[in-house]
Each structure stands twice: as C-alpha cells, then as structure tokens.
Design a protein around this motif. Structure first.
Motif, PDB file in Angstrom:
ATOM      1  N   LYS A   1       0.873  -1.180  -0.053  1.00 58.63           N
ATOM      2  CA  LYS A   1       0.201   0.112  -0.221  1.00 58.63           C
ATOM      3  C   LYS A   1       0.871   1.167  -0.130  1.00 58.63           C
ATOM      4  CE  LYS A   1      -3.628   2.326   2.593  1.00 58.63           C
ATOM      5  NZ  LYS A   1      -4.260   2.304   3.697  1.00 58.63           N
ATOM      6  N   ARG A   2       1.959   1.264   0.819  1.00 59.94           N
ATOM      7  CA  ARG A   2       2.931   2.322   1.048  1.00 59.94           C
ATOM      8  C   ARG A   2       3.547   2.561  -0.574  1.00 59.94           C
ATOM      9  NH1 ARG A   2       8.123   3.668   1.236  1.00 59.94           N
ATOM     10  NH2 ARG A   2       8.876   5.199   2.701  1.00 59.94           N
TER      11      ARG A   2
ATOM     12  N   TRP B   1       2.161   2.077  -3.525  1.00 54.35           N
ATOM     13  CA  TRP B   1       1.270   2.675  -4.224  1.00 54.35           C
ATOM     14  C   TRP B   1       0.944   4.141  -3.870  1.00 54.35           C
ATOM     15  CZ3 TRP B   1       0.388   1.724  -9.000  1.00 54.35           C
ATOM     16  CH2 TRP B   1       0.685   0.322  -9.605  1.00 54.35           C
ATOM     17  N   VAL B   2       0.824   4.428  -2.625  1.00 53.88           N
ATOM     18  CA  VAL B   2       0.750   5.707  -2.008  1.00 53.88           C
ATOM     19  C   VAL B   2       1.797   6.776  -2.533  1.00 53.88           C
ATOM     20  CG1 VAL B   2       0.577   7.181   0.010  1.00 53.88           C
ATOM     21  CG2 VAL B   2      -0.900   5.154  -0.317  1.00 53.88           C
TER      22      VAL B   2
ATOM     23  N   SER C   1       3.827   6.396  -4.930  1.00 52.61           N
ATOM     24  CA  SER C   1       3.981   6.016  -6.444  1.00 52.61           C
ATOM     25  C   SER C   1       4.846   7.402  -7.310  1.00 52.61           C
ATOM     26  CB  SER C   1       3.122   5.300  -7.429  1.00 52.61           C
ATOM     27  OG  SER C   1       2.005   5.965  -7.490  1.00 52.61           O
TER      28      SER C   1
END
Length: 155
Positions: A6-7, A9-10, A12
């Motif tokens: 998740k990190r 993608w956050v 990115s």
C-alpha cells in the motif's frame, strides 16, 4: 506485506522519500509478477486479433505498473546515497551510452545507414535492460551504504 505494498502505491509519485530494501523489494517482486501476467495477456490478445482495441489499454497498464517501480527505485537510491564516485560515474556513463544510442538510431532513421550489427529494437531493449539491472544492483546495497564507508567523493 499489505502495508508495504500500500505504501508503494501511495508514494508512487514521490521520489524524494527513502525506501529500505524490504519496501523496495517486495513491491518490485509483486509488480514483476503482474508484468509477466500482462505479457501473457498480450500474447493471448495477439492470438485473438484484437490488438487495436486492447493496445491502448495494455500501454496504460504497463505505465501504471512500471512508473511506481521507477519511483521506488529512486527512493531506494536516495536511501543508499548519491554522494559517491560510483553513482556519479554511473550517471555519466548512462548519459554517454544513451547519447550514442540516440545518435546511432538517428543515423539509421535519417540516412538509412545501419551501423549496428543487431536490430535497433534489440539494442534499445538491451540498453534499458542493462540500465535497469544496474539500478537494481545499486538499490540492493544497504541503507546509507556510502555514508558508512570511505566511498565518498572528495570535494
């Protein structure tokens, strides 16, 4: 594992942060798996002759999967450190090799002179593959590797 992905993608679009090896490696492995699945999808699409319709979707998916990986590699390089001779040399060599590649391709395009033994697309693929491998090898170094050793550039 989920929080790490998740990190990934956050962040990115963020290249100024730092990633440790786990924060870099785990999403990289997942995205390589997704890219392999995308390649299989491309082969399937070619067999059913829907290339024109699916080509923009495939290009968009490829960019969506590859850009965060490049961003994560930059964050990893920030963590390893850029203030050393190896990074400066690699950056200069990248510019020289990329410049030579562009000149050779322009000569081929505009003057129809083929100075290369191998096909242009194969040469481009080889160049970018080598560059990605070098970035990955650099990214696998420990955090602050060059700040803890004598590999600094002398100013």
């Amino acid at each position: 594992m989920i929080s790490t992905y998740k990190r990934f993608w956050v962040l990115s679009l963020n290249t100024s942060e730092k990633d440790n090896r786990v924060q870099f490696g785990l999403p990289l492995i997942i995205n390589i798996g997704l890219l392999i699945l995308l390649m299989y999808a491309i082969n399937w699409i070619e067999k059913i002759n829907y290339n024109i319709f699916f080509l923009p979707i495939i290009i968009l998916l490829f960019l969506i999967l590859i850009y965060p990986v490049l961003s994560s590699a930059m964050r990893r390089i920030n963590d390893v450190g850029k203030d050393n001779v190896y990074y400066a040399f690699a950056l200069q060599m990248y510019k020289v090799v990329l410049g030579l590649l562009v000149v050779l391709l322009l000569i081929k395009i505009f003057f129809s002179i083929d100075l290369l033994i191998v096909d242009s697309s194969m040469l481009c693929t080889l160049f970018f593959t080598i560059m990605m491998l070098l970035v990955l090898l650099y990214a696998l170094l420990p955090s602050n590797y060059f700040k803890q050793s004598n590999h600094h550039m002398h100013q």
